[in-house]
Design an enzyme around this catalytic site. Sequence first.
Site, short mmCIF file in Angstrom:
data_model
loop_
_atom_site.label_atom_id
_atom_site.label_comp_id
_atom_site.label_asym_id
_atom_site.label_seq_id
_atom_site.Cartn_x
_atom_site.Cartn_y
_atom_site.Cartn_z
N ASP A 1 32.97 33.98 65.01
CA ASP A 1 31.77 33.22 64.68
C ASP A 1 31.34 32.33 65.85
O ASP A 1 30.16 32.27 66.20
CB ASP A 1 32.03 32.37 63.43
CG ASP A 1 30.79 32.22 62.56
OD1 ASP A 1 29.90 33.10 62.65
OD2 ASP A 1 30.72 31.26 61.78
N ASP B 1 30.03 33.26 55.35
CA ASP B 1 30.48 31.87 55.30
C ASP B 1 30.84 31.44 53.88
O ASP B 1 31.35 30.33 53.69
CB ASP B 1 29.39 30.95 55.86
CG ASP B 1 29.07 31.27 57.32
OD1 ASP B 1 29.98 31.68 58.04
OD2 ASP B 1 27.89 31.12 57.71
#
Length: 372
Positions: free
Chosen positions: A220, A266
Site C-alpha cells: 500500500d 482497507d
Amino acid sequence: MEEAAAHNGSAAGAGAGAGSPPVARPPATPEGMALAYGSLVLMALLPIFFGALRSVSCAKSKNSSEMPETITSRDAARFPIVASCTLLGLYLFFKIFSQEYINLLLSMYFFVLGILALSHTISPMMNRFFPANFPNKQYQLLFTQGSGESKEEIVNYEFDTKDLVCLALSSVVGVWYLLRKHWIANNLFGLAFSLNGVELLHLNNVSTGCILLGGLFIYDVFWVFGTNVMVTVAKSFEAPIKLVFPQDLLEKGLEADNFAMLGLGDIVIPGIFIALLLRFDISLKKNTHTYFYTSFVAYIFGLGLTIFIMHIFKHAQPALLYLVPACIGFPLLVALAKGEVTEMFSYEESSTPKEVPGASKEERTEAAKKEK
C-alpha cells in the site's frame, strides 16, 4: 483512502470535450466533509463487525456452499505480489485501451458477482420476514467430473426458495447499478463484498495474519507514495471495489458527485484479522471478547488517523500504513499485559480438507497438512 472527483452514472459522459479545460469544483464544506468521512467510517465498521460474527458460525458450518476459504502463510506471502501484478496490469490496461470498454466489461462481471454477494448477505436477515407457512423448497446445484471412484465435485451449491427471493431482490439493485452506476447501489455491492470477504476468508493463525498485513502494508505504501498507479486506477475503475460518499450531499442531494472514497481492501484485510481474533477469543472460553474489541477500537483509531493525516498533508494516504500497526499492535500489547502471547500465536485454525471420493481418512488428513 482518497478524495475523488468521480461521477455517478447519471453524470457519466456529461463532462467537457477532450480539448476543454477541466471543470473546477467548489471546495467541500466542513459539514459535508465531516458527513462524508463519518459515513465512510461507519460503513467500514459494519461489515467488519457483522462479518466477524458470521465468520464464527461459518467456521462451524457443514454446508459446502458456506465453507470458508483458509489463507495459509504461503498464500499470505504471495498475496502482495499477486495484488501488485494485478494493480499494474489494470493501470496499463487503462493507459492502452479505452476506459469506456474496460469499465463496460468490469461492470458486467461485478454485476453478477454483486448480485450473488448481496443475496448471500441479506439472506439471514430476510429469513426473519418469511411467514412460517412459506412454501420453502430445497435445491442443489451439482456439477461433477468423471465417474465411479474418480468422480470429483466441481460445484456443489445448496439453496432454497428463500434464497431465490433474495437473489431476485439483489438483481433489482444489480440492474440499478448497471444502468445508473449510482453511488448508493455501488455501496450496497461494496458492503456485500466486504462482509462476505470478512465472513468467508479465514486466516489459519495469527502469524499468517501478521505476514499478510505486513506484506500489504509495504504494498500500500509503495503504490500510493511511490507511484500514481493506485490513485489512477481507483479513480478510473468504475466498479464496486470501493465505498464512496459525496462531500456535497448537503448541497446536491442524491445527485451529488464529489466523492470521498475508501477501498474495500482497507476494510477486508484488517477485517479478516479482527475476525480471527474474535474466534481466538471464543477458543479461550472465558466469555470475553477482549481481543476482538481491542482490534475493533484499533481499526477505528487507525482509520481516523488516516483521515486526519490526509487533511493535514492534503495528499491521498495508504490507509494500511496506519491500520496495520494499530490492528496488530493494540491486541499484541493486550496479550503482553495478560501474559497470553504464547496462546495467541499458537492458536491454529485447520482448514477442512476437501472430500475426495474413495480417499481414506489418512489421505484426507495428509492433504490438509499439505495445504498448510
